[in-house]
Design a protein around this motif. Structure first.
Motif, PDB file in Angstrom:
ATOM      1  N   LEU A 168      23.754  41.890 -14.973  1.00  0.00           N
ATOM      2  CA  LEU A 168      24.240  40.543 -15.415  1.00  0.00           C
ATOM      3  C   LEU A 168      24.072  39.518 -14.291  1.00  0.00           C
ATOM      4  CD1 LEU A 168      25.599  38.479 -17.433  1.00  0.00           C
ATOM      5  CD2 LEU A 168      27.957  39.488 -16.536  1.00  0.00           C
ATOM      6  N   ARG A 169      24.466  39.879 -12.897  1.00  0.00           N
ATOM      7  CA  ARG A 169      24.597  38.964 -11.892  1.00  0.00           C
ATOM      8  C   ARG A 169      23.225  38.543 -11.791  1.00  0.00           C
ATOM      9  NH1 ARG A 169      27.341  42.174  -7.133  1.00  0.00           N
ATOM     10  NH2 ARG A 169      26.897  40.219  -5.949  1.00  0.00           N
ATOM     11  N   ALA A 170      22.161  39.005 -12.113  1.00  0.00           N
ATOM     12  CA  ALA A 170      20.918  38.731 -11.668  1.00  0.00           C
ATOM     13  C   ALA A 170      20.365  37.445 -12.611  1.00  0.00           C
ATOM     14  CB  ALA A 170      19.805  39.873 -11.799  1.00  0.00           C
ATOM     15  N   TYR A 171      21.127  37.308 -13.732  1.00  0.00           N
ATOM     16  CA  TYR A 171      20.777  36.187 -14.486  1.00  0.00           C
ATOM     17  C   TYR A 171      21.762  35.179 -14.760  1.00  0.00           C
ATOM     18  CZ  TYR A 171      17.117  39.161 -16.608  1.00  0.00           C
ATOM     19  OH  TYR A 171      15.940  39.977 -16.693  1.00  0.00           O
ATOM     20  N   LEU A 172      22.840  35.257 -13.717  1.00  0.00           N
ATOM     21  CA  LEU A 172      23.847  34.152 -13.552  1.00  0.00           C
ATOM     22  C   LEU A 172      23.174  32.832 -12.928  1.00  0.00           C
ATOM     23  CD1 LEU A 172      26.986  36.173 -12.140  1.00  0.00           C
ATOM     24  CD2 LEU A 172      26.529  35.060 -14.612  1.00  0.00           C
ATOM     25  N   PRO A 223      18.862  44.041 -18.791  1.00  0.00           N
ATOM     26  CA  PRO A 223      18.000  43.298 -18.405  1.00  0.00           C
ATOM     27  C   PRO A 223      17.475  42.175 -19.524  1.00  0.00           C
ATOM     28  CG  PRO A 223      17.294  45.032 -17.273  1.00  0.00           C
ATOM     29  CD  PRO A 223      18.229  45.518 -18.404  1.00  0.00           C
ATOM     30  N   ILE A 224      16.792  42.877 -20.637  1.00  0.00           N
ATOM     31  CA  ILE A 224      16.494  41.890 -21.600  1.00  0.00           C
ATOM     32  C   ILE A 224      17.611  41.264 -22.375  1.00  0.00           C
ATOM     33  CG2 ILE A 224      15.589  41.972 -23.955  1.00  0.00           C
ATOM     34  CD1 ILE A 224      13.644  44.431 -23.064  1.00  0.00           C
ATOM     35  N   MET A 225      18.698  41.891 -22.620  1.00  0.00           N
ATOM     36  CA  MET A 225      19.965  41.353 -23.205  1.00  0.00           C
ATOM     37  C   MET A 225      20.579  40.076 -22.288  1.00  0.00           C
ATOM     38  SD  MET A 225      23.049  43.398 -25.196  1.00  0.00           S
ATOM     39  CE  MET A 225      23.436  44.430 -23.607  1.00  0.00           C
ATOM     40  N   ALA A 283      19.616  52.298 -21.298  1.00  0.00           N
ATOM     41  CA  ALA A 283      20.456  50.901 -21.480  1.00  0.00           C
ATOM     42  C   ALA A 283      20.715  50.121 -20.200  1.00  0.00           C
ATOM     43  CB  ALA A 283      21.954  51.294 -22.007  1.00  0.00           C
ATOM     44  N   TYR A 284      20.713  50.817 -19.354  1.00  0.00           N
ATOM     45  CA  TYR A 284      20.674  50.198 -17.791  1.00  0.00           C
ATOM     46  C   TYR A 284      19.589  49.205 -17.377  1.00  0.00           C
ATOM     47  CZ  TYR A 284      21.864  49.193 -12.930  1.00  0.00           C
ATOM     48  OH  TYR A 284      22.194  48.449 -11.767  1.00  0.00           O
ATOM     49  N   PHE A 285      18.217  50.028 -17.466  1.00  0.00           N
ATOM     50  CA  PHE A 285      17.108  49.634 -16.945  1.00  0.00           C
ATOM     51  C   PHE A 285      16.293  48.756 -18.225  1.00  0.00           C
ATOM     52  CE2 PHE A 285      17.951  53.366 -14.299  1.00  0.00           C
ATOM     53  CZ  PHE A 285      17.930  52.869 -12.855  1.00  0.00           C
ATOM     54  N   VAL A 286      16.499  48.869 -19.431  1.00  0.00           N
ATOM     55  CA  VAL A 286      15.695  48.398 -20.099  1.00  0.00           C
ATOM     56  C   VAL A 286      16.429  47.506 -21.111  1.00  0.00           C
ATOM     57  CG1 VAL A 286      13.960  48.569 -22.304  1.00  0.00           C
ATOM     58  CG2 VAL A 286      14.040  50.262 -20.496  1.00  0.00           C
ATOM     59  N   GLY A 335      19.293  38.600 -20.126  1.00  0.00           N
ATOM     60  CA  GLY A 335      18.529  37.249 -19.750  1.00  0.00           C
ATOM     61  C   GLY A 335      18.394  36.441 -21.170  1.00  0.00           C
ATOM     62  N   PHE A 336      18.625  37.118 -22.225  1.00  0.00           N
ATOM     63  CA  PHE A 336      18.469  36.563 -23.657  1.00  0.00           C
ATOM     64  C   PHE A 336      19.883  35.497 -23.695  1.00  0.00           C
ATOM     65  CE2 PHE A 336      20.315  36.434 -27.864  1.00  0.00           C
ATOM     66  CZ  PHE A 336      19.525  35.634 -28.637  1.00  0.00           C
ATOM     67  N   PHE A 337      20.952  36.251 -23.239  1.00  0.00           N
ATOM     68  CA  PHE A 337      22.388  35.472 -23.427  1.00  0.00           C
ATOM     69  C   PHE A 337      22.105  34.149 -22.319  1.00  0.00           C
ATOM     70  CE2 PHE A 337      24.827  39.517 -24.486  1.00  0.00           C
ATOM     71  CZ  PHE A 337      24.464  39.397 -25.898  1.00  0.00           C
ATOM     72  N   ALA A 338      21.518  34.391 -21.122  1.00  0.00           N
ATOM     73  CA  ALA A 338      21.737  33.450 -20.185  1.00  0.00           C
ATOM     74  C   ALA A 338      20.592  32.293 -20.711  1.00  0.00           C
ATOM     75  CB  ALA A 338      21.114  33.961 -18.876  1.00  0.00           C
ATOM     76  N   SER A 339      19.721  32.580 -21.355  1.00  0.00           N
ATOM     77  CA  SER A 339      18.713  31.394 -21.950  1.00  0.00           C
ATOM     78  C   SER A 339      19.429  30.890 -23.232  1.00  0.00           C
ATOM     79  CB  SER A 339      17.411  32.097 -22.461  1.00  0.00           C
ATOM     80  OG  SER A 339      17.962  33.187 -23.633  1.00  0.00           O
ATOM     81  N   VAL A 340      20.296  31.352 -23.787  1.00  0.00           N
ATOM     82  CA  VAL A 340      20.952  30.564 -24.994  1.00  0.00           C
ATOM     83  C   VAL A 340      22.097  29.903 -24.623  1.00  0.00           C
ATOM     84  CG1 VAL A 340      19.867  31.990 -26.739  1.00  0.00           C
ATOM     85  CG2 VAL A 340      21.852  32.760 -25.772  1.00  0.00           C
ATOM     86  N   THR A 341      22.584  29.928 -23.456  1.00  0.00           N
ATOM     87  CA  THR A 341      23.760  29.397 -23.032  1.00  0.00           C
ATOM     88  C   THR A 341      23.792  27.839 -23.061  1.00  0.00           C
ATOM     89  OG1 THR A 341      24.182  31.251 -21.330  1.00  0.00           O
ATOM     90  CG2 THR A 341      25.562  29.153 -21.051  1.00  0.00           C
ATOM     91  N   PRO A 342      24.845  27.482 -24.009  1.00  0.00           N
ATOM     92  CA  PRO A 342      24.518  25.894 -23.918  1.00  0.00           C
ATOM     93  C   PRO A 342      24.667  24.972 -22.808  1.00  0.00           C
ATOM     94  CG  PRO A 342      26.247  26.783 -25.621  1.00  0.00           C
ATOM     95  CD  PRO A 342      25.873  27.875 -24.630  1.00  0.00           C
TER      96      PRO A 342
END
Length: 265
Positions: free
Chosen positions: A53-57, A135-137, A129-132, A139-146
């Motif tokens: 998660l911290r990688a996409y903050l 990161p995808i999930m 879950a951790y490696f695949v 990254g998706f959450f970070a991209s759709v943050t208003p």
């Protein structure tokens, strides 16, 4: 008929309960021992789990702790769960030691590989879950943050979230073992499972919907591996069932009696 004394009749049950208590104490001792060794590294363990998660903050954003005791209790809780996960081989070994005396020899030959594969599949699900997935999930959450919304996650909520996914993927990766057991025991056959494949696919997506966050991506990332693992269990279950059938045909002598055969001269 002579009736055995009550103490003699209760002895087998008492001995089983005593052995069960001993093995439960061993499990608790193993978990506590691992926890004691890992507690010093609890902060590092949490940082490792939070890395996806911290990688996409966003730049300058951090995780937050809204509870007064969260900075201590959250890593404490995570370390305890890590100790439980790492002690899973010991737990299964104690379970195996308790049930093994009641199994036949051919059942033991199957049970040992199943136990080993169960451990490896559970860890494989967590690693997937951790490696695949993470990161995808994330990254998706970070991209759709208003726009104008700061993505700052509470450490306690994040821990509950990832532990749920770790457990969900770990259990989901046990599907080949469960499918194999159903075929081997004879509850279902391979043909029935193959015919029910469309329902299994729908069921995998339904389970993914219940066990993952409400987004299509994470549901698909859980449902598709579940379906592939189901197919793997059906494949190996069919191979073992076929081999058992062939062995019984070789061992059991076939009757060659012909009732209408003429008598010998």
């Amino acid at each position: 008929m002579n009736r055995l004394p009550d103490s003699a009749q209760e002895m087998p049950l008492v001995s089983h309960l005593t052995e069960l208590r001993t093995r439960l104490l061993r499990i608790v001792g193993a978990v506590l021992l691992l926890f004691a060794g890992l507690f010093y590294f609890s902060q590092e363990i949490y940082a490792l789990v939070a890395a996806p998660l911290r990688a996409y903050l966003p730049i300058g954003a951090t995780m937050i702790a809204t509870g007064v005791a969260s900075p201590f209790l959250t890593p404490f809780k995570l370390t305890m769960m890590v100790a439980v996960f790492l002690s899973m081989p010991i737990i299964l070994h104690q379970v195996w030691g308790f049930i093994a005396p009641g199994l036949y020899q051919h059942e033991k030959l199957i049970a040992v590989p199943l136990l080993i594969s169960s451990i490896l599949l559970f860890y494989g699900g967590m690693a997937f879950a951790y490696f695949v997935v993470f990161p995808i999930m994330f990254g998706f959450f970070a991209s759709v943050t208003p726009e104008g919304v700061a993505m700052m996650t509470d450490i306690g909520e994040y821990l509950d979230f990832v532990l749920t996914l770790f457990f969900a993927f770990g259990v989901a990766f046990e599907i080949p073992v469960a499918t194999f057991l159903l075929i081997w025991v004879g509850i279902v056959d391979v043909a029935s499972l193959r015919k029910s494949r469309p329902y299994v696919v729908v069921g995998c997506f339904a389970v993914g919907m219940l066990l993952t966050p409400p987004d299509v991506l994470s549901q698909t990332l859980l449902a598709v591996p579940m379906w592939l693992l189901f197919e793997t269990g059906v494949f190996f279950g069919g191979l073992v069932k076929k081999r058992d059938t062939e062995q019984r045909e070789v061992i059991e002598p076939e009757s060659e009696v012909q009732p209408n055969a003429p008598p010998y001269p």
